[in-house]
Design a protein around this motif. Structure first.
Motif, short mmCIF file in Angstrom:
data_model
loop_
_atom_site.label_atom_id
_atom_site.label_comp_id
_atom_site.label_asym_id
_atom_site.label_seq_id
_atom_site.Cartn_x
_atom_site.Cartn_y
_atom_site.Cartn_z
N UNK A 115 -6.67 2.90 15.60
CA UNK A 115 -6.22 2.92 16.99
C UNK A 115 -7.18 2.02 17.75
N UNK A 116 -6.66 0.95 18.34
CA UNK A 116 -7.50 -0.11 18.89
C UNK A 116 -8.37 0.32 20.07
N UNK A 117 -7.87 1.13 20.97
CA UNK A 117 -8.60 1.48 22.18
C UNK A 117 -9.85 2.29 21.94
N UNK A 118 -9.87 3.10 20.90
CA UNK A 118 -11.01 3.99 20.64
C UNK A 118 -11.71 3.70 19.33
N UNK A 119 -11.14 2.82 18.52
CA UNK A 119 -11.62 2.58 17.16
C UNK A 119 -11.56 3.84 16.30
N UNK A 120 -10.66 4.74 16.62
CA UNK A 120 -10.42 5.90 15.77
C UNK A 120 -9.66 5.45 14.53
N UNK A 121 -9.89 6.13 13.41
CA UNK A 121 -9.27 5.72 12.16
C UNK A 121 -8.74 6.94 11.41
N UNK A 122 -7.55 6.80 10.87
CA UNK A 122 -6.95 7.80 10.00
C UNK A 122 -6.93 7.22 8.60
N UNK A 123 -7.55 7.91 7.64
CA UNK A 123 -7.58 7.46 6.26
C UNK A 123 -6.99 8.55 5.38
N UNK A 124 -5.85 8.25 4.76
CA UNK A 124 -5.22 9.21 3.87
C UNK A 124 -6.09 9.37 2.62
N UNK A 125 -6.02 10.55 2.01
CA UNK A 125 -6.95 10.93 0.94
C UNK A 125 -6.52 10.57 -0.46
N UNK A 126 -5.37 10.02 -0.64
CA UNK A 126 -4.93 9.67 -1.98
C UNK A 126 -3.96 10.71 -2.54
N UNK A 143 -1.27 0.40 10.83
CA UNK A 143 -1.77 0.18 9.47
C UNK A 143 -2.82 -0.92 9.51
N UNK A 144 -4.01 -0.62 9.00
CA UNK A 144 -5.09 -1.60 9.04
C UNK A 144 -5.69 -1.88 7.66
N UNK A 145 -5.33 -1.09 6.67
CA UNK A 145 -5.89 -1.32 5.35
C UNK A 145 -5.32 -0.36 4.33
N UNK A 146 -5.85 -0.51 3.13
CA UNK A 146 -5.39 0.32 2.01
C UNK A 146 -6.60 0.63 1.14
N UNK A 147 -6.75 1.87 0.77
CA UNK A 147 -7.83 2.28 -0.14
C UNK A 147 -7.35 2.01 -1.57
N UNK A 148 -8.15 1.41 -2.35
CA UNK A 148 -7.74 1.12 -3.74
C UNK A 148 -8.61 1.85 -4.70
N UNK A 164 0.82 -1.20 0.00
CA UNK A 164 0.00 0.00 0.00
C UNK A 164 0.87 1.26 0.00
N UNK A 165 0.59 2.21 -0.90
CA UNK A 165 1.32 3.48 -0.84
C UNK A 165 0.83 4.33 0.34
N UNK A 166 1.71 5.13 0.89
CA UNK A 166 1.36 5.97 2.04
C UNK A 166 0.13 6.83 1.76
N UNK A 167 0.00 7.32 0.54
CA UNK A 167 -1.10 8.21 0.19
C UNK A 167 -2.47 7.55 0.25
N UNK A 168 -2.53 6.21 0.32
CA UNK A 168 -3.80 5.49 0.36
C UNK A 168 -3.97 4.67 1.64
N UNK A 169 -3.08 4.83 2.60
CA UNK A 169 -3.07 4.01 3.80
C UNK A 169 -4.21 4.36 4.76
N UNK A 170 -4.67 3.35 5.50
CA UNK A 170 -5.67 3.51 6.54
C UNK A 170 -5.07 2.96 7.83
N UNK A 171 -5.19 3.73 8.91
CA UNK A 171 -4.63 3.35 10.21
C UNK A 171 -5.74 3.33 11.25
#
Length: 174
Positions: free
Chosen positions: A39-50, A169-174, A30-37
């Protein structure tokens, strides 16, 4: 008719391992620009925009969401600080259009350097958007949790669980 592999525990373990390996391989590519992260304790998510356009002065843009709360924050990464390094800014409910410095300060939840953590725990700077740089295994946003505690969303109890400072890192946007 049942499969001849259906009741063999070893077969199920092998299928589970292959599924995990495929996910890990996809994340590794996954490229950094499409990465999804996450945080386990809060289920917060960071999703890069491409990928960003040529005219965009930011290195990265991302959205930050808090599961179940409806709270969405916007983030950017730019080169700043002393010395120059990837500097993140997380904003919440900023005015649209031209805003004053005071208005931007009022809607800034967090700002600081963003560290990329590798699988062995080593720390470095987050890669810039130039080129298809692979996504970092984890991100460290120092004092992010403490900053969220000072935010309007936390004070209004719209966010129920504080996130930590490390997102994996938990996923990748395609």
């Amino acid at each position: 008719m049942a499969s001849r592999h259906a009741c063999r525990p070893g077969f199920l373990l092998m299928v589970a391992a292959l599924a995990g390996a495929a996910t890990t391989a996809a994340q590794a590519a996954c490229p950094q620009a499409l990465a999804v992260y996450s945080e386990a304790g809060s289920n917060a998510e960071i999703a890069f925009s491409g990928p960003l356009g040529e005219a965009d002065s930011m290195s990265h843009r991302f959205g930050l969401s808090f599961a179940g709360s409806g709270v969405m924050m916007e983030g950017v990464v730019m080169m700043a600080g002393e010395p120059d390094r990837p500097w993140g800014v997380v904003l919440h409910e900023c005015p649209q259009g031209d805003a004053t410095g005071a208005e931007i300060d009022a809607c800034t939840v967090w700002q600081g350097p963003i560290y990329a953590l590798d699988e062995s725990g080593g720390a470095g700077w987050l890669t810039l958007a130039a080129g298809p740089q692979p996504a970092s295994a984890s991100l460290l946003l120092p004092d992010f949790s403490a900053a969220v505690m000072q935010s309007k969303a936390w004070r209004e109890k719209r966010i129920e669980h504080l996130p930590g400072d490390v997102f994996r890192l938990s996923g990748c946007q395609e």
